[in-house]
Design a protein around this motif. Structure first.
Motif, mmCIF file in Angstrom:
data_model
loop_
_atom_site.group_PDB
_atom_site.id
_atom_site.type_symbol
_atom_site.label_atom_id
_atom_site.label_comp_id
_atom_site.label_asym_id
_atom_site.label_seq_id
_atom_site.Cartn_x
_atom_site.Cartn_y
_atom_site.Cartn_z
ATOM 1 N N GLN A 119 0.834 -1.194 0.000
ATOM 2 C CA GLN A 119 0.000 0.000 0.000
ATOM 3 C C GLN A 119 0.874 1.251 0.000
ATOM 4 O O GLN A 119 0.594 2.222 -0.694
ATOM 5 C CB GLN A 119 -0.924 0.004 1.227
ATOM 6 N N GLN A 121 3.901 1.333 -1.146
ATOM 7 C CA GLN A 121 4.567 1.383 -2.444
ATOM 8 C C GLN A 121 3.641 1.966 -3.508
ATOM 9 O O GLN A 121 4.080 2.732 -4.361
ATOM 10 C CB GLN A 121 4.995 -0.018 -2.831
ATOM 11 N N ALA A 122 2.356 1.588 -3.431
ATOM 12 C CA ALA A 122 1.402 2.111 -4.409
ATOM 13 C C ALA A 122 1.285 3.625 -4.263
ATOM 14 O O ALA A 122 1.202 4.357 -5.254
ATOM 15 C CB ALA A 122 0.042 1.447 -4.236
ATOM 16 N N ALA A 123 1.298 4.093 -3.019
ATOM 17 C CA ALA A 123 1.202 5.536 -2.785
ATOM 18 C C ALA A 123 2.470 6.240 -3.280
ATOM 19 O O ALA A 123 2.398 7.285 -3.937
ATOM 20 C CB ALA A 123 0.981 5.814 -1.301
ATOM 21 N N LEU A 124 3.630 5.657 -2.981
ATOM 22 C CA LEU A 124 4.889 6.260 -3.437
ATOM 23 C C LEU A 124 4.964 6.248 -4.967
ATOM 24 O O LEU A 124 5.468 7.196 -5.569
ATOM 25 C CB LEU A 124 6.092 5.508 -2.855
ATOM 26 N N ALA A 125 4.444 5.166 -5.567
ATOM 27 C CA ALA A 125 4.502 5.057 -7.029
ATOM 28 C C ALA A 125 3.694 6.160 -7.707
ATOM 29 O O ALA A 125 3.946 6.501 -8.852
ATOM 30 C CB ALA A 125 4.006 3.685 -7.482
ATOM 31 N N LEU A 126 2.714 6.732 -6.979
ATOM 32 C CA LEU A 126 1.956 7.852 -7.536
ATOM 33 C C LEU A 126 2.742 9.155 -7.445
ATOM 34 O O LEU A 126 2.318 10.185 -7.950
ATOM 35 C CB LEU A 126 0.631 8.028 -6.794
ATOM 36 N N GLY A 127 3.876 9.103 -6.757
ATOM 37 C CA GLY A 127 4.685 10.311 -6.602
ATOM 38 C C GLY A 127 4.487 11.001 -5.260
ATOM 39 O O GLY A 127 4.964 12.109 -5.047
ATOM 40 N N MET A 128 3.765 10.331 -4.350
ATOM 41 C CA MET A 128 3.560 10.942 -3.029
ATOM 42 C C MET A 128 4.856 10.936 -2.231
ATOM 43 O O MET A 128 5.701 10.055 -2.408
ATOM 44 C CB MET A 128 2.516 10.158 -2.237
ATOM 45 N N SER A 129 4.982 11.910 -1.328
ATOM 46 C CA SER A 129 6.091 11.877 -0.373
ATOM 47 C C SER A 129 5.720 10.855 0.696
ATOM 48 O O SER A 129 4.542 10.543 0.873
ATOM 49 C CB SER A 129 6.268 13.248 0.261
ATOM 50 N N GLN A 132 2.984 12.290 2.838
ATOM 51 C CA GLN A 132 1.652 12.265 2.207
ATOM 52 C C GLN A 132 1.082 10.851 2.211
ATOM 53 O O GLN A 132 -0.116 10.656 2.457
ATOM 54 C CB GLN A 132 1.746 12.766 0.761
ATOM 55 N N ARG A 135 -0.092 9.965 5.730
ATOM 56 C CA ARG A 135 -1.256 10.744 6.144
ATOM 57 C C ARG A 135 -2.519 10.329 5.385
ATOM 58 O O ARG A 135 -3.581 10.162 5.983
ATOM 59 C CB ARG A 135 -0.974 12.232 5.926
ATOM 60 N N THR A 136 -2.416 10.154 4.077
ATOM 61 C CA THR A 136 -3.643 9.929 3.312
ATOM 62 C C THR A 136 -3.951 8.454 3.070
ATOM 63 O O THR A 136 -5.091 8.109 2.832
ATOM 64 C CB THR A 136 -3.583 10.633 1.937
ATOM 65 N N ILE A 137 -2.944 7.592 3.110
ATOM 66 C CA ILE A 137 -3.182 6.195 2.739
ATOM 67 C C ILE A 137 -3.034 5.238 3.932
ATOM 68 O O ILE A 137 -3.929 4.453 4.219
ATOM 69 C CB ILE A 137 -2.208 5.751 1.611
ATOM 70 N N PRO A 140 -5.114 6.372 7.759
ATOM 71 C CA PRO A 140 -6.564 6.127 7.820
ATOM 72 C C PRO A 140 -6.907 4.638 7.929
ATOM 73 O O PRO A 140 -7.801 4.267 8.686
ATOM 74 C CB PRO A 140 -7.084 6.711 6.495
ATOM 75 N N ARG B 78 10.562 11.569 -6.876
ATOM 76 C CA ARG B 78 9.107 11.743 -6.879
ATOM 77 C C ARG B 78 8.611 12.265 -8.221
ATOM 78 O O ARG B 78 7.522 11.933 -8.667
ATOM 79 C CB ARG B 78 8.687 12.697 -5.761
ATOM 80 N N PHE B 88 -0.027 -2.838 -10.088
ATOM 81 C CA PHE B 88 0.507 -3.936 -9.288
ATOM 82 C C PHE B 88 -0.276 -5.222 -9.507
ATOM 83 O O PHE B 88 -1.445 -5.198 -9.877
ATOM 84 C CB PHE B 88 0.454 -3.583 -7.795
ATOM 85 N N HIS B 96 -9.902 2.400 1.797
ATOM 86 C CA HIS B 96 -10.714 3.347 2.566
ATOM 87 C C HIS B 96 -11.259 4.466 1.695
ATOM 88 O O HIS B 96 -11.937 5.359 2.193
ATOM 89 C CB HIS B 96 -9.892 3.931 3.714
#
Lengths: 221, 260
Positions: A119, A121-129, A132, A135-137, A140, B78, B88, B96
């Motif tokens: 999860q 990795q998926a967030a980082l792959a979108l370019g998130m720091s 981020q 906090r967002t993924i 929650p 980034r 993936f 969520h």
């Protein structure tokens, strides 16, 4: 045993104010505890070895010292460190919040660790720091997964606010003691106080359980 | 397709402890090209993908994307990831968030796109992958194939220059594989540059411009799909393909007719 609820009826504005104080102290110490808990939990999980060791010491000390001692120390000893007195309500909120924060942080940490690595990795792959992404993924999902445990901690925060009576925070138990002492009606007054705590805590516990059952699927990646 | 290279792997080495996952892989992906990576499990295909956007740092060699070196240690990574969509094996939708929010969260948090514009972009992409009616559903209410299509839309929402697919159909039920592959085929037809790790030989044969065969962390053979599938030069490739039950193009179409 005769039962006389007259003292409660007579002093209800005084007791209602005390109940409000209990709610205020619980709410603010919960807020403080959750803020500390989220930050400490996240830092211990993602902040590297040094942060983990330092904050681990905080968590372990809070778990090793009785809450009563923390409250008494915050109110009577801490003012000597900073050079001026603090009022009982502030000391109570800070002491309760610091104590609760340790437990919340452990719960948050368990939740964060339980979210599958991909999860992140998926967030980082979108370019998130990383911030981020947490906090967002990740956070929650962690909070949803840990709802039952966090709900229990909220209930404990309400119940533990009664311990603040020892440093004279004018909350429900303390003020009930005063009225009971004046009227010599401990049975009625303490029973009323007990009911008040139950009415505050029981719906909270049930409500969180119900909320969790509705949200659980949102936390399962 | 042009001759303009967009992603270049130069002698990339990646080790996990004693295991050498990539043992000097060089590969070039040109703009608009679809390259499929095939080969046995554990041969390093997925690792190469994860190195491409620096989810895994390389130990030796280098990777260049659009003229810039990809380095996991620099925050510029980034910017690279924003422009490389990744899909993936296990979808990795955010459970969520609604389907719509799964798609808009990248554009709103990373690209700072406004919510209205991001929603509009997401709705177009949902229409493209055929899931307009699922915008407000949560991932848990979707089938695997639907989830993977949302994951593709999520990656596309960043308007990437390149898409990485890591075995996008391996976790799917057989009956939903087709819907995902046809979305990918559409993307390829539209000129999207794609690097696809797959075990779907039929997809590789029909859609890829080039196929690279992996074995033990190396590219053992590389070429046009018809060469690889009908006339592989390397014995190990022929061996791998025959283990999959692939006996050249003719044989495959015969078995297909029989199924039909």
């Amino acid at each position: 045993m005769d039962i006389n609820i007259q003292p409660i009826l007579q002093s209800w504005p005084f007791l209602l104010k005390a109940l409000m104080m209990t709610i205020l102290v619980s709410a603010l110490s919960t807020l403080l505890g959750f803020a500390i808990g989220v930050i400490v939990g996240a830092l211990r999980t993602y902040g590297g070895r040094f942060a983990n060791i330092v904050l681990g010491f905080y968590v372990d000390s809070m778990r090793a010292i009785p809450l009563l001692v923390i409250l008494v120390w915050t109110f009577f000893a801490f003012p000597l460190v900073i050079g001026h007195s603090i009022n009982a309500v502030t000391a109570g909120i800070v002491g309760l919040g610091l104590h609760l924060g340790a437990y919340v942080s452990e719960t948050i940490r368990a939740g964060l660790t339980s979210v599958r690595r991909n999860q992140m990795q998926a967030a980082l792959a979108l370019g998130m720091s990383p911030f981020q992404a947490i906090r967002t993924i990740i956070l929650p999902q962690a909070v949803i997964r840990m709802l039952p445990a966090l709900g229990s901690l909220c209930v404990i925060a309400i119940k533990d606010s009664a311990i603040a009576s020892v440093i004279a925070v004018p909350e429900l138990l303390r003020q009930t003691q005063i009225v009971a002492g004046k009227t010599f009606r401990p049975f009625e007054l303490y029973t009323a106080a007990m009911l008040c705590y139950f009415i505050l805590c029981y719906p909270m516990a049930r409500g969180v359980d119900r909320l969790y059952r509705r949200l659980a699927h949102l936390g399962s990646s | 397709m042009t001759d303009d290279p967009i992603l270049i792997f130069e002698s990339v080495v990646k080790r996990y402890g004693d295991l050498t996952a990539l043992d000097g892989v060089s590969l070039t992906l040109r703009r608009g090209e679809v390259v499929c990576l095939i080969g046995p499990s554990g041969s390093g295909k997925s690792t190469l993908l994860r190195c491409a956007n620096a989810l895994d740092p390389v130990d030796e060699g280098r990777i260049r994307f659009d003229g810039h070196e990809v380095k996991s240690t620099e925050s510029s990574v980034r910017l690279v990831r924003q422009r490389m969509g990744m899909v993936f094996q296990n979808f990795e939708l955010f459970p969520h968030l609604t389907v719509l929010r799964n798609i808009t969260i990248g554009p709103t948090t990373v690209l700072k796109l406004g919510h209205a514009a991001a929603d509009e972009r997401a709705k177009k992409l949902l229409a493209k992958v055929g899931l307009s009616d699922k915008a407000l559903s949560y991932p848990s209410a979707l089938s695997g194939g639907q989830q993977q299509r949302v994951a593709i839309a999520r990656a596309l929402a960043m308007e990437p220059a390149l898409m990485l697919f890591d075995e996008p159909t391996s976790a799917l039920d057989p009956e939903t594989i087709g819907e995902v592959l046809s979305v990918m085929k559409t993307l390829a037809d539209e000129g999207m540059t794609m690097l696809v790790v797959t075990h779907e030989m039929d997809f590789a044969r029909r859609v890829a411009d080039r196929v690279a065969v992996f074995d033990k962390g190396r590219v053992i053979e590389e070429g046009a799909p018809q060469e690889i599938f009908t006339n592989a030069r390397v014995a190990r490739t022929r061996d791998f393909l025959s283990h999959l039950g692939w006996h050249g193009e003719g044989a495959a179409s015969v078995s297909k007719r029989e199924e039909a």
